[in-house]
Design a protein around this motif. Structure first.
Motif, PDB file in Angstrom:
ATOM      1  N   ASN A 147      -5.664  47.239 -21.820  1.00 52.99           N
ATOM      2  CA  ASN A 147      -5.422  46.420 -20.618  1.00 52.99           C
ATOM      3  C   ASN A 147      -6.169  46.865 -19.356  1.00 52.99           C
ATOM      4  O   ASN A 147      -6.827  46.041 -18.721  1.00 52.99           O
ATOM      5  CB  ASN A 147      -3.915  46.347 -20.356  1.00 52.99           C
ATOM      6  N   PRO A 148      -6.098  48.161 -18.960  1.00 54.49           N
ATOM      7  CA  PRO A 148      -6.776  48.524 -17.712  1.00 54.49           C
ATOM      8  C   PRO A 148      -8.297  48.297 -17.789  1.00 54.49           C
ATOM      9  O   PRO A 148      -8.896  47.775 -16.840  1.00 54.49           O
ATOM     10  CB  PRO A 148      -6.451  50.013 -17.558  1.00 54.49           C
ATOM     11  N   LEU A 149      -8.897  48.644 -18.925  1.00 57.30           N
ATOM     12  CA  LEU A 149     -10.358  48.499 -19.032  1.00 57.30           C
ATOM     13  C   LEU A 149     -10.785  47.032 -18.951  1.00 57.30           C
ATOM     14  O   LEU A 149     -11.734  46.694 -18.244  1.00 57.30           O
ATOM     15  CB  LEU A 149     -10.859  49.121 -20.346  1.00 57.30           C
ATOM     16  N   VAL A 150     -10.085  46.146 -19.666  1.00 58.04           N
ATOM     17  CA  VAL A 150     -10.494  44.735 -19.618  1.00 58.04           C
ATOM     18  C   VAL A 150     -10.186  44.128 -18.247  1.00 58.04           C
ATOM     19  O   VAL A 150     -10.944  43.282 -17.755  1.00 58.04           O
ATOM     20  CB  VAL A 150      -9.878  43.887 -20.770  1.00 58.04           C
ATOM     21  N   ALA A 151      -9.061  44.575 -17.645  1.00 55.98           N
ATOM     22  CA  ALA A 151      -8.684  44.012 -16.337  1.00 55.98           C
ATOM     23  C   ALA A 151      -9.684  44.423 -15.256  1.00 55.98           C
ATOM     24  O   ALA A 151     -10.068  43.619 -14.411  1.00 55.98           O
ATOM     25  CB  ALA A 151      -7.279  44.476 -15.963  1.00 55.98           C
ATOM     26  N   LEU A 152     -10.119  45.690 -15.287  1.00 62.82           N
ATOM     27  CA  LEU A 152     -11.045  46.173 -14.253  1.00 62.82           C
ATOM     28  C   LEU A 152     -12.450  45.611 -14.438  1.00 62.82           C
ATOM     29  O   LEU A 152     -13.213  45.509 -13.485  1.00 62.82           O
ATOM     30  CB  LEU A 152     -11.102  47.707 -14.274  1.00 62.82           C
ATOM     31  N   ASN A 153     -12.792  45.265 -15.673  1.00 60.10           N
ATOM     32  CA  ASN A 153     -14.162  44.819 -15.933  1.00 60.10           C
ATOM     33  C   ASN A 153     -14.270  43.316 -16.175  1.00 60.10           C
ATOM     34  O   ASN A 153     -15.371  42.806 -16.386  1.00 60.10           O
ATOM     35  CB  ASN A 153     -14.731  45.593 -17.126  1.00 60.10           C
ATOM     36  N   GLY A 154     -13.148  42.629 -16.167  1.00 62.30           N
ATOM     37  CA  GLY A 154     -13.170  41.170 -16.303  1.00 62.30           C
ATOM     38  C   GLY A 154     -13.713  40.714 -17.649  1.00 62.30           C
ATOM     39  O   GLY A 154     -14.463  39.737 -17.704  1.00 62.30           O
ATOM     40  N   VAL A 155     -13.353  41.421 -18.716  1.00 62.09           N
ATOM     41  CA  VAL A 155     -13.872  41.037 -20.038  1.00 62.09           C
ATOM     42  C   VAL A 155     -12.725  40.749 -21.011  1.00 62.09           C
ATOM     43  O   VAL A 155     -11.597  41.203 -20.810  1.00 62.09           O
ATOM     44  CB  VAL A 155     -14.773  42.153 -20.653  1.00 62.09           C
ATOM     45  N   ARG A 156     -13.050  39.973 -22.055  1.00 65.59           N
ATOM     46  CA  ARG A 156     -12.051  39.725 -23.107  1.00 65.59           C
ATOM     47  C   ARG A 156     -11.947  40.963 -23.995  1.00 65.59           C
ATOM     48  O   ARG A 156     -12.874  41.776 -24.051  1.00 65.59           O
ATOM     49  CB  ARG A 156     -12.440  38.489 -23.923  1.00 65.59           C
ATOM     50  N   ASN A 157     -10.830  41.063 -24.723  1.00 63.40           N
ATOM     51  CA  ASN A 157     -10.548  42.283 -25.485  1.00 63.40           C
ATOM     52  C   ASN A 157     -11.711  42.686 -26.404  1.00 63.40           C
ATOM     53  O   ASN A 157     -12.059  43.862 -26.509  1.00 63.40           O
ATOM     54  CB  ASN A 157      -9.283  42.115 -26.318  1.00 63.40           C
ATOM     55  N   GLY A 158     -12.310  41.708 -27.088  1.00 63.13           N
ATOM     56  CA  GLY A 158     -13.354  41.987 -28.084  1.00 63.13           C
ATOM     57  C   GLY A 158     -14.559  42.710 -27.500  1.00 63.13           C
ATOM     58  O   GLY A 158     -15.262  43.444 -28.212  1.00 63.13           O
ATOM     59  N   GLU A 159     -14.791  42.528 -26.203  1.00 65.44           N
ATOM     60  CA  GLU A 159     -15.976  43.149 -25.589  1.00 65.44           C
ATOM     61  C   GLU A 159     -15.858  44.667 -25.513  1.00 65.44           C
ATOM     62  O   GLU A 159     -16.864  45.363 -25.320  1.00 65.44           O
ATOM     63  CB  GLU A 159     -16.230  42.546 -24.204  1.00 65.44           C
ATOM     64  N   LEU A 160     -14.644  45.171 -25.681  1.00 64.07           N
ATOM     65  CA  LEU A 160     -14.480  46.633 -25.656  1.00 64.07           C
ATOM     66  C   LEU A 160     -15.230  47.292 -26.806  1.00 64.07           C
ATOM     67  O   LEU A 160     -15.522  48.482 -26.757  1.00 64.07           O
ATOM     68  CB  LEU A 160     -12.993  47.006 -25.731  1.00 64.07           C
ATOM     69  N   GLY A 204     -18.219  46.799 -27.595  1.00 63.90           N
ATOM     70  CA  GLY A 204     -19.636  46.970 -27.228  1.00 63.90           C
ATOM     71  C   GLY A 204     -19.919  48.350 -26.659  1.00 63.90           C
ATOM     72  O   GLY A 204     -19.005  49.085 -26.265  1.00 63.90           O
ATOM     73  N   GLU A 205     -21.239  48.654 -26.593  1.00 60.16           N
ATOM     74  CA  GLU A 205     -21.691  49.985 -26.143  1.00 60.16           C
ATOM     75  C   GLU A 205     -21.181  50.348 -24.746  1.00 60.16           C
ATOM     76  O   GLU A 205     -20.873  51.500 -24.457  1.00 60.16           O
ATOM     77  CB  GLU A 205     -23.211  49.966 -26.120  1.00 60.16           C
ATOM     78  N   ALA A 206     -21.062  49.312 -23.891  1.00 61.08           N
ATOM     79  CA  ALA A 206     -20.689  49.576 -22.498  1.00 61.08           C
ATOM     80  C   ALA A 206     -19.273  50.137 -22.375  1.00 61.08           C
ATOM     81  O   ALA A 206     -18.961  50.845 -21.413  1.00 61.08           O
ATOM     82  CB  ALA A 206     -20.816  48.286 -21.681  1.00 61.08           C
ATOM     83  N   TYR A 207     -18.402  49.812 -23.323  1.00 64.34           N
ATOM     84  CA  TYR A 207     -16.984  50.186 -23.158  1.00 64.34           C
ATOM     85  C   TYR A 207     -16.418  51.090 -24.252  1.00 64.34           C
ATOM     86  O   TYR A 207     -15.415  51.764 -24.025  1.00 64.34           O
ATOM     87  CB  TYR A 207     -16.116  48.924 -23.072  1.00 64.34           C
ATOM     88  N   ALA A 208     -17.019  51.079 -25.441  1.00 64.83           N
ATOM     89  CA  ALA A 208     -16.392  51.762 -26.593  1.00 64.83           C
ATOM     90  C   ALA A 208     -16.099  53.235 -26.291  1.00 64.83           C
ATOM     91  O   ALA A 208     -15.020  53.750 -26.629  1.00 64.83           O
ATOM     92  CB  ALA A 208     -17.274  51.630 -27.830  1.00 64.83           C
ATOM     93  N   GLY A 209     -17.032  53.912 -25.615  1.00 67.89           N
ATOM     94  CA  GLY A 209     -16.843  55.334 -25.309  1.00 67.89           C
ATOM     95  C   GLY A 209     -15.652  55.531 -24.370  1.00 67.89           C
ATOM     96  O   GLY A 209     -14.943  56.546 -24.442  1.00 67.89           O
ATOM     97  N   ASN A 226      -8.785  37.231 -26.792  1.00 74.57           N
ATOM     98  CA  ASN A 226      -7.704  37.184 -25.782  1.00 74.57           C
ATOM     99  C   ASN A 226      -8.164  37.645 -24.421  1.00 74.57           C
ATOM    100  O   ASN A 226      -8.944  38.587 -24.309  1.00 74.57           O
ATOM    101  CB  ASN A 226      -6.589  38.174 -26.151  1.00 74.57           C
ATOM    102  N   LYS A 227      -7.575  36.992 -23.416  1.00 76.82           N
ATOM    103  CA  LYS A 227      -7.617  37.573 -22.069  1.00 76.82           C
ATOM    104  C   LYS A 227      -6.326  38.345 -21.956  1.00 76.82           C
ATOM    105  O   LYS A 227      -5.240  37.752 -21.952  1.00 76.82           O
ATOM    106  CB  LYS A 227      -7.607  36.450 -21.030  1.00 76.82           C
ATOM    107  N   ALA A 228      -6.390  39.659 -21.907  1.00 77.40           N
ATOM    108  CA  ALA A 228      -5.169  40.476 -21.893  1.00 77.40           C
ATOM    109  C   ALA A 228      -4.310  40.126 -20.672  1.00 77.40           C
ATOM    110  O   ALA A 228      -4.823  39.641 -19.661  1.00 77.40           O
ATOM    111  CB  ALA A 228      -5.537  41.957 -21.869  1.00 77.40           C
ATOM    112  N   SER A 229      -3.029  40.420 -20.799  1.00 80.65           N
ATOM    113  CA  SER A 229      -2.085  40.053 -19.724  1.00 80.65           C
ATOM    114  C   SER A 229      -2.499  40.667 -18.379  1.00 80.65           C
ATOM    115  O   SER A 229      -2.391  40.030 -17.342  1.00 80.65           O
ATOM    116  CB  SER A 229      -0.678  40.499 -20.110  1.00 80.65           C
TER     117      SER A 229
END
Ligand code: KPL
Length: 306
Positions: free
Chosen positions: A191-204, A206-211, A255-258
């Motif tokens: 939740n915090p990562l997708v909320a701060l970066n404005g991305v859907r869950n699946g984008e986590l 990707g290289e930009a967020y997985a780490g 999903n767009k997380a809550s």
């Protein structure tokens, strides 16, 4: 007929009201009255319109219906206690409560403060609102019910049967604390990562967020161990937590997380209920939590700008 009050007519509150109404008396209680005609769209796409009683806490104080068998609190975590306070004078103090919040903030506090039984529910039912008179039951899930001190097993069983009969499959459990922390762990990683970066869950993925997901899970896994929360799926430590997080990311990729929905609507987030207990626990056990603290600080900054 059993009487249920539902405090907080959001998506889960209204789904609950629609599901219970054919079998029980239901009152939806919120800050404002809703239209009496309410529409539920089932996961199969069928529309069902029902009349649901909707009341404000003020109306309840003047003209209270029969005392309820259960009061369900379905608000966001940070307003659950205030919601309970707004109706407490209209309730016998022995009334069973059912807490449907995310995280682990409202549950221990209300369990300690309320004289009557307090059940906690955690659900994977998916629902969203379509305005003041509509809710979509987007996906069927499962609900687990129990109490933090394992003193109300029979009541949890009764409620689970009622929910299951109403079409929301539920099981009474003796490990609700574990289940609430497990969900919190997954929510903290997503939740915090997708909320701060404005991305859907699946984008986590990707290289930009997985780490960054891995860095959060590392801290979370150590905290879970200190709290005595077993790793999921009979796995071992950090790897098991990471596997669960990636599985949820995969299952909810679109999903767009809550928390992202809250940020987009400029509403306060549930960071206090999700990151708060983790940071508090890390402090208590002397564990590192720079990553979690950093996410919490950034969310706090963002909320301050709303
Ligand atoms: O529960 C969720 C939420 O949105 O709060 C997750 C698991 C992150 C799915 O979106």
């Amino acid at each position: 007929m059993t009487n249920h009050w539902i405090l907080g007519p959001g998506s889960i509150g209204r789904l609950l009201a629609h599901s219970l109404a054919p079998f029980s008396e239901v009152a939806l209680i919120g800050r404002r009255e809703l239209p009496a005609q309410q529409r539920l769209t089932t996961p199969e796409g069928e529309a069902r319109v029902q009349r649901l009683t909707s009341l404000t806490a003020g109306q309840l104080a003047v003209d209270a219906p029969e005392p309820p068998a259960f009061v369900h609190i379905t608000t966001k975590a940070m307003v659950a206690e205030a919601a309970l306070k707004s109706v407490a004078d209209s309730l016998p103090p022995t009334t069973p409560l059912v807490l449907w919040q995310n995280g682990f903030l409202a549950q221990p506090r209300i369990t300690q403060a309320w004289p009557g039984p307090v059940l906690c529910a955690t659900t994977t039912e998916g629902a969203y609102l379509t305005g003041d008179d509509g809710v979509v039951h987007a996906g069927r899930g499962h609900t687990f019910v129990g109490d933090l001190n394992n003193r109300h097993g029979e009541l949890a069983e009764t409620l689970s049967q009622t929910l299951t009969q109403a079409g929301l499959t539920a099981t009474a459990v003796t490990d609700i604390r574990q289940r609430l922390w497990q969900k919190l762990a997954v929510n903290a990683a997503i939740n915090p990562l997708v909320a701060l970066n404005g991305v859907r869950n699946g984008e986590l993925r990707g290289e930009a967020y997985a780490g960054r997901v891995v860095a959060v899970v590392k801290e979370v896994a150590a905290i879970m161990q200190a709290e005595g929360i077993a790793p999921p799926n009979n796995g071992q430590g950090e790897e098991a937590w990471l596997a669960l997080v990636w599985q949820v990311v995969e299952n909810t990729a679109n999903n767009k997380a809550s928390m992202l929905q809250d940020v987009e609507a400029k509403r306060l987030t549930e960071r206090g209920a999700i990151l708060g207990p983790l940071i508090e626990s890390a402090d208590r056990y002397g564990l590192p939590c720079e990553v979690l603290q950093g996410l919490n600080d950034k969310l706090a900054e963002l909320e301050a700008s709303f």
